[in-house]
Enzyme design. Structure first.
Site, PDB file in Angstrom:
ATOM      1  CB  CYS A 158    -124.381  -0.838  12.052  1.00  0.00           C
ATOM      2  SG  CYS A 158    -123.357   0.264  13.048  1.00  0.00           S
ATOM      3  CB  ALA A 159    -124.690   3.645  10.203  1.00  0.00           C
TER       4      ALA A 159
END
Length: 216
Positions: free
Chosen positions: A131-132
């Site tokens: 994800c991030a």
């Protein structure tokens, strides 16, 4: 042999095989670093799937062993602090960073995480981020020149400076010992890929089948 004896022998053989499987795979270790604002699905799915595969997983709180408030207001209690996890084992087979913007920012700013990731990468052991969280890899200079992916809104961060080859059409990207993935919806793919790397395709497939998970 009586029917009861045959059943008992079958159960005994199954338990012996199970114990042998666990003793082999529990020697593989993974560290999930949990920071405030982490994406809870990514943290828990990664830990859960790997544990089903027989990997010994430690969920470590970045700031200590206390409860961690995650991105969707779910509270998770780590197994221990990151400091204690590293005192317990200084060479995990895989270090895993869950995403979530808040959590990823804290991971990016942590000198302790940076030092750990550099040691992990230089030793050839797995560094994984979803994800991030790949932005934390960039912040600490990890996996430079590798193929990576991330949550779409962090693409600009990842491509800025040209340190990585960015991949948009794969759920999970593996380049050497760097493993990255896109977001909550790819968390099972991410965890199963890590299971395959750590304990083999056959075990990963058994875990997927046991969860009734349809693989594309």
């Amino acid at each position: 042999m009586s029917l009861l004896g045959q059943v008992s022998l079958s159960i005994l053989k199954r338990e012996i095989a199970r114990s042998s499987f666990l003793s082999r795979n529990m020697s593989r270790t993974a560290l999930v670093i949990l920071a405030a604002g982490a994406e809870e699905m990514e943290a828990i799915i990664s830990a859960d799937v790997l544990r089903r595969a027989g990997v010994q997983v430690t969920i470590a709180g970045l700031d200590g062993p206390d409860k961690v408030l995650c991105s969707r207001q779910v509270v998770i209690v780590p197994d221990m602090s990151l400091q204690d996890a590293l005192a317990k084992n200084s060479s995990y087979d895989a270090v895993i960073l869950p995403g979530g913007l808040g959590g990823s920012e804290l991971l990016s700013k942590s000198a302790k995480v940076g030092k750990l990731l550099k040691e992990q990468e230089s030793s050839g052991r797995i560094v994984a981020a979803i994800c991030a969280a790949p932005t934390a890899l960039k912040a600490h200079g990890i996996g430079l020149s590798k193929r990576v992916t991330s949550y779409p809104t962090t693409k600009d961060v990842m491509v800025d400076g040209g340190q990585y080859t960015y991949v948009e059409d794969q759920k999970v990207v593996v380049d050497g010992n760097i493993v990255t993935s896109r977001g909550p919806g790819t968390a099972f793919d991410f965890a199963l890929e890590l299971s395959k790397i750590l304990v083999g395709q056959e075990t990963a497939d058994k875990v997927a089948n046991g969860m009734i998970l349809q693989k594309n």
